[in-house]
Scaffold this active site. Structure first.
Site, PDB file in Angstrom:
ATOM      1  N   SER A 131      -2.706 -28.932  17.010  1.00  0.00           N
ATOM      2  CA  SER A 131      -2.415 -29.029  18.437  1.00  0.00           C
ATOM      3  C   SER A 131      -3.682 -29.515  19.136  1.00  0.00           C
ATOM      4  CB  SER A 131      -1.927 -27.688  18.979  1.00  0.00           C
ATOM      5  OG  SER A 131      -1.615 -27.772  20.352  1.00  0.00           O
TER       6      SER A 131
ATOM      7  N   TYR B 107       0.095 -35.519  27.481  1.00  0.00           N
ATOM      8  CA  TYR B 107      -0.599 -34.961  26.321  1.00  0.00           C
ATOM      9  C   TYR B 107      -0.498 -33.436  26.315  1.00  0.00           C
ATOM     10  CZ  TYR B 107      -4.275 -34.397  22.796  1.00  0.00           C
ATOM     11  OH  TYR B 107      -4.981 -34.069  21.667  1.00  0.00           O
TER      12      TYR B 107
ATOM     13  N   LYS C 148       1.366 -31.237  23.378  1.00  0.00           N
ATOM     14  CA  LYS C 148       0.599 -30.322  22.534  1.00  0.00           C
ATOM     15  C   LYS C 148       0.947 -28.858  22.782  1.00  0.00           C
ATOM     16  CE  LYS C 148      -1.967 -33.176  20.093  1.00  0.00           C
ATOM     17  NZ  LYS C 148      -1.919 -33.202  18.622  1.00  0.00           N
TER      18      LYS C 148
END
Length: 262
Positions: A139, A153, A157
């Site tokens: 991650s 993003y 993640k």
């Protein structure tokens, strides 16, 4: 031992591959760019002389389920069943939410989230039948707190956290170890491309901590896999966010909001 690393042609994935080669494992590397894969092989063979013949390369896009499934089947045909999967393939493209195209936003979700899920799916049934196997999901520290200019993003993640925790609950009874880690800024080619696009607001939040060398991040990841740790954080700040984030984040976000208005 057969280790499969997605996104292994550079950065963290490449260094993870190097460490496992040094330990005597057979390593399959999957990435999109065939030229970079060949460069990675040459790099690894120079640094790990005994690794010659123990490196497999397959070009595939993790975001395309049929491609990654076929790639992992090819890897297992060469070196046997996957004992460890390190799902490292990922992309980052900073940009303000209302200025970033939906295609760029979706591309990060497709690679970072769905690409990881596709990779795990391709090895999971075999591990379940064998009742053994290890899966490490890469991650990011960006999963632990929202960052200005990183909406896609952070979303991609942080979603991996819920996926990993749910899969841990399912996989445990089949002897499969599922883990997730949260690397900090890391000195990789992708980081060099990302940094100039980072907003001033994000720099205020993230700029205080120095980026980690990729080999140091990889060493901690490999150690976490070997020790069976379910979650791995890097450095004091990310560790604090990981364990007591609900207590820390209100103050951090208040401070960040104040700094952003200046």
């Amino acid at each position: 031992m057969h280790v499969i690393v997605t996104g292994g042609s550079s950065g963290i994935g490449l260094e993870v591959a190097r460490q496992y080669l040094r330990s005597g494992a057979k390593v399959s590397i999957i990435a999109r760019n065939a030229r970079r894969l060949d460069e990675a092989r040459q790099d690894l063979e120079r640094s790990v002389a005994a690794g010659v013949g123990r490196i497999g390369l397959v070009s595939a896009d993790v975001a395309v389920e049929a491609e990654i499934s076929s790639a992992i089947s090819a890897c297992e045909l060469t070196f046997g069943p996957c004992d460890i999967l390190v799902a490292s393939a990922g992309i980052v493209e900073p940009g303000l939410f209302d200025e970033q195209s939906s295609a760029v936003f979706a591309g990060q979700i497709d690679t970072n989230l769905l690409g990881t899920i596709n990779s795990v799916r391709a090895v999971y049934s075999g591990m379940k039948i064998r009742r053994s196997g290890k899966i490490m999901i890469i991650s990011s520290g960006a999963a632990l707190i929202g960052i200005h200019g990183y909406s896609a993003y952070c979303a991609s993640k942080s979603a991996l956290v819920g996926f990993a925790e749910a899969l841990q609950a399912e996989a445990r009874s089949f002897g499969i170890q599922v883990a997730i880690c949260f690397p900090p800024d890391t000195l990789t080619p992708q980081f060099e491309q990302e940094l100039p696009k980072r907003s001033p607001e994000a720099r205020r939040l993230m700029g205080a901590a120095a980026a980690w060398p990729a080999d140091a991040v990889a060493a901690k990841i490999v150690s976490a896999i070997d020790r069976g740790r379910s979650k791995t954080f890097f450095g004091f700040s990310l560790t604090a966010l990981g364990w007591i984030g609900p207590l820390l984040k209100p103050a951090l976000l208040w401070w960040f909001g104040r700094e952003t208005k200046r």
